[in-house]
Design a protein around this motif. Structure first.
Motif, PDB file in Angstrom:
ATOM      1  N   ARG A  40     -31.335  70.345  28.381  1.00 54.69           N
ATOM      2  CA  ARG A  40     -31.591  71.660  28.975  1.00 54.69           C
ATOM      3  C   ARG A  40     -30.673  72.727  28.398  1.00 54.69           C
ATOM      4  O   ARG A  40     -31.061  73.886  28.267  1.00 54.69           O
ATOM      5  CB  ARG A  40     -31.375  71.625  30.496  1.00 54.69           C
ATOM      6  CG  ARG A  40     -31.634  72.983  31.157  1.00 54.69           C
ATOM      7  CD  ARG A  40     -31.129  73.064  32.583  1.00 54.69           C
ATOM      8  NE  ARG A  40     -29.710  73.261  32.700  1.00 54.69           N
ATOM      9  CZ  ARG A  40     -29.083  74.448  32.651  1.00 54.69           C
ATOM     10  NH1 ARG A  40     -29.765  75.550  32.433  1.00 54.69           N
ATOM     11  NH2 ARG A  40     -27.773  74.534  32.797  1.00 54.69           N
ATOM     12  N   ALA A  41     -29.449  72.352  28.048  1.00 53.38           N
ATOM     13  CA  ALA A  41     -28.446  73.365  27.726  1.00 53.38           C
ATOM     14  C   ALA A  41     -27.718  73.126  26.416  1.00 53.38           C
ATOM     15  O   ALA A  41     -26.750  73.813  26.128  1.00 53.38           O
ATOM     16  CB  ALA A  41     -27.421  73.442  28.865  1.00 53.38           C
ATOM     17  N   ALA A  42     -28.165  72.164  25.620  1.00 53.51           N
ATOM     18  CA  ALA A  42     -27.432  71.829  24.400  1.00 53.51           C
ATOM     19  C   ALA A  42     -27.968  72.572  23.177  1.00 53.51           C
ATOM     20  O   ALA A  42     -27.230  73.291  22.507  1.00 53.51           O
ATOM     21  CB  ALA A  42     -27.466  70.322  24.165  1.00 53.51           C
ATOM     22  N   LEU A  64     -29.833  59.959  27.826  1.00 55.05           N
ATOM     23  CA  LEU A  64     -28.725  60.786  27.334  1.00 55.05           C
ATOM     24  C   LEU A  64     -28.922  62.234  27.730  1.00 55.05           C
ATOM     25  O   LEU A  64     -30.007  62.794  27.569  1.00 55.05           O
ATOM     26  CB  LEU A  64     -28.639  60.685  25.806  1.00 55.05           C
ATOM     27  CG  LEU A  64     -27.636  61.624  25.120  1.00 55.05           C
ATOM     28  CD1 LEU A  64     -26.208  61.292  25.528  1.00 55.05           C
ATOM     29  CD2 LEU A  64     -27.799  61.565  23.603  1.00 55.05           C
ATOM     30  N   VAL A  65     -27.834  62.850  28.214  1.00 57.49           N
ATOM     31  CA  VAL A  65     -27.815  64.281  28.521  1.00 57.49           C
ATOM     32  C   VAL A  65     -26.693  64.911  27.695  1.00 57.49           C
ATOM     33  O   VAL A  65     -25.526  64.856  28.078  1.00 57.49           O
ATOM     34  CB  VAL A  65     -27.583  64.547  30.020  1.00 57.49           C
ATOM     35  CG1 VAL A  65     -27.667  66.046  30.313  1.00 57.49           C
ATOM     36  CG2 VAL A  65     -28.587  63.780  30.867  1.00 57.49           C
ATOM     37  N   PRO A  66     -27.010  65.477  26.525  1.00 59.40           N
ATOM     38  CA  PRO A  66     -25.960  66.082  25.698  1.00 59.40           C
ATOM     39  C   PRO A  66     -25.452  67.388  26.295  1.00 59.40           C
ATOM     40  O   PRO A  66     -26.207  68.151  26.891  1.00 59.40           O
ATOM     41  CB  PRO A  66     -26.665  66.316  24.359  1.00 59.40           C
ATOM     42  CG  PRO A  66     -28.112  66.402  24.690  1.00 59.40           C
ATOM     43  CD  PRO A  66     -28.332  65.539  25.884  1.00 59.40           C
ATOM     44  N   MET A  67     -24.157  67.606  26.143  1.00 60.80           N
ATOM     45  CA  MET A  67     -23.503  68.821  26.651  1.00 60.80           C
ATOM     46  C   MET A  67     -23.848  69.025  28.123  1.00 60.80           C
ATOM     47  O   MET A  67     -24.336  70.074  28.543  1.00 60.80           O
ATOM     48  CB  MET A  67     -23.874  70.023  25.791  1.00 60.80           C
ATOM     49  CG  MET A  67     -23.465  69.801  24.339  1.00 60.80           C
ATOM     50  SD  MET A  67     -23.888  71.148  23.252  1.00 60.80           S
ATOM     51  CE  MET A  67     -23.691  70.316  21.650  1.00 60.80           C
ATOM     52  N   GLN A 114     -16.319  62.282  27.189  1.00 59.05           N
ATOM     53  CA  GLN A 114     -15.664  63.587  27.078  1.00 59.05           C
ATOM     54  C   GLN A 114     -15.106  63.702  25.675  1.00 59.05           C
ATOM     55  O   GLN A 114     -14.163  63.011  25.299  1.00 59.05           O
ATOM     56  CB  GLN A 114     -14.559  63.715  28.132  1.00 59.05           C
ATOM     57  CG  GLN A 114     -13.844  65.054  28.129  1.00 59.05           C
ATOM     58  CD  GLN A 114     -12.583  65.032  27.311  1.00 59.05           C
ATOM     59  OE1 GLN A 114     -11.727  64.172  27.510  1.00 59.05           O
ATOM     60  NE2 GLN A 114     -12.466  65.987  26.393  1.00 59.05           N
ATOM     61  N   GLY A 115     -15.725  64.577  24.877  1.00 57.87           N
ATOM     62  CA  GLY A 115     -15.304  64.733  23.498  1.00 57.87           C
ATOM     63  C   GLY A 115     -16.344  65.498  22.704  1.00 57.87           C
ATOM     64  O   GLY A 115     -17.269  66.099  23.262  1.00 57.87           O
ATOM     65  N   GLY A 124     -23.793  61.018  29.641  1.00 56.76           N
ATOM     66  CA  GLY A 124     -23.574  62.421  29.324  1.00 56.76           C
ATOM     67  C   GLY A 124     -22.550  62.557  28.208  1.00 56.76           C
ATOM     68  O   GLY A 124     -21.709  61.672  28.025  1.00 56.76           O
ATOM     69  N   ILE A 125     -22.646  63.647  27.476  1.00 53.81           N
ATOM     70  CA  ILE A 125     -21.612  64.016  26.514  1.00 53.81           C
ATOM     71  C   ILE A 125     -21.171  65.430  26.869  1.00 53.81           C
ATOM     72  O   ILE A 125     -22.006  66.319  27.042  1.00 53.81           O
ATOM     73  CB  ILE A 125     -22.122  63.987  25.058  1.00 53.81           C
ATOM     74  CG1 ILE A 125     -22.642  62.603  24.680  1.00 53.81           C
ATOM     75  CG2 ILE A 125     -21.003  64.409  24.103  1.00 53.81           C
ATOM     76  CD1 ILE A 125     -23.273  62.547  23.288  1.00 53.81           C
ATOM     77  N   GLU A 126     -19.851  65.623  26.982  1.00 51.53           N
ATOM     78  CA  GLU A 126     -19.332  66.933  27.368  1.00 51.53           C
ATOM     79  C   GLU A 126     -17.959  67.152  26.735  1.00 51.53           C
ATOM     80  O   GLU A 126     -17.082  66.299  26.828  1.00 51.53           O
ATOM     81  CB  GLU A 126     -19.227  67.042  28.888  1.00 51.53           C
ATOM     82  CG  GLU A 126     -18.518  68.281  29.395  1.00 51.53           C
ATOM     83  CD  GLU A 126     -19.104  69.580  28.843  1.00 51.53           C
ATOM     84  OE1 GLU A 126     -18.316  70.427  28.398  1.00 51.53           O
ATOM     85  OE2 GLU A 126     -20.341  69.731  28.843  1.00 51.53           O
ATOM     86  N   LEU A 127     -17.798  68.290  26.106  1.00 46.26           N
ATOM     87  CA  LEU A 127     -16.551  68.609  25.424  1.00 46.26           C
ATOM     88  C   LEU A 127     -15.405  68.872  26.397  1.00 46.26           C
ATOM     89  O   LEU A 127     -14.267  68.446  26.178  1.00 46.26           O
ATOM     90  CB  LEU A 127     -16.765  69.845  24.537  1.00 46.26           C
ATOM     91  CG  LEU A 127     -15.572  70.331  23.725  1.00 46.26           C
ATOM     92  CD1 LEU A 127     -15.184  69.305  22.668  1.00 46.26           C
ATOM     93  CD2 LEU A 127     -15.895  71.676  23.073  1.00 46.26           C
TER      94      LEU A 127
END
Length: 212
Positions: A120-122, A42-45, A103-104, A64-67
């Motif tokens: 790395r960026a969440a 999993l790679v969040p955000m 995407q959400g 991945g999860i991305e808004l």
């Protein structure tokens, strides 16, 4: 720091947090995670990170999860992938070979449990008031015995506005209390670093391995 903030950043192309290449720290330390090919990662955000492509070359299931829908669409377009898109309303799932991006909203998207997380960026995108909730959700998404490769920043928060925010060692230890925490690296920026040149007296990037 609401959803509109991030939608605006992507819409206006104010994405200084985006790396155009694979993160060297991921390449350097991924072996420490001891992830197997069939482990679910999993790679969040995730944004439109090239790290997804690097991970997909090594694992069969990268999530991945991305808004931002702008970020998700850009990822597939820039890599010349044509994903299968499913979903309704403001949440969609984009799938192509080993890569699936939800995407959400990170806090609500229905992601099945994973074996390994690369962040790395969440966490550093979260103000302090949201970090505990973020980590609670993250630990819910990881199977028992899972691992997290976490990249954070440490700098005097009073000297620079986030995001990305400073998350010092003491806070890492509090957020992940009950987990085994291994500090892998602290890279202190020298005086030529852009953040140092803007008056931040110290600026360090840190890498952690967290065993759940």
């Amino acid at each position: 720091m609401d959803a509109e903030f991030w939608h605006s950043r992507w819409a206006e192309d104010r994405i200084g947090f985006h790396l155009t290449d694979v993160n060297p720290l991921l390449i350097k330390y991924w072996s420490q995670v001891n992830a197997q090919r069939d482990d679910r990662v999993l790679v969040p955000m995730c944004g439109k990170s090239e790290d997804l492509v690097w991970l997909a070359a090594r694992h069969n299931d990268v999530v991945g999860i991305e808004l931002s829908d702008i970020a998700v669409k850009a990822f597939f377009a820039e890599n010349l992938y044509t994903p299968l898109v499913t979903g309704i309303g403001c949440e969609h799932v984009y799938s192509f070979d080993e890569i699936t991006i939800y995407q959400g909203d990170y806090f609500t998207v229905p992601v099945a449990p994973v074996d390994v997380v690369y962040d790395r960026a969440a966490l550093v995108a979260m103000p302090q008031s949201m970090r505990e909730r973020y980590v609670e959700r993250l630990l819910q998404l990881i199977k028992p015995g899972g691992r997290i490769l976490l990249v954070t920043l440490d700098y005097p928060q009073s000297q620079m506005d986030g995001p990305p925010f400073s998350v010092p060692k003491a806070e890492i230890e509090t957020l992940f209390s009950g987990c085994k925490i291994t500090h892998l690296e602290r890279d202190e920026a020298d005086a030529t670093h852009p953040r140092r040149q803007r008056g931040v007296e110290r600026f360090a990037e840190e890498v952690w391995l967290i065993d759940v």
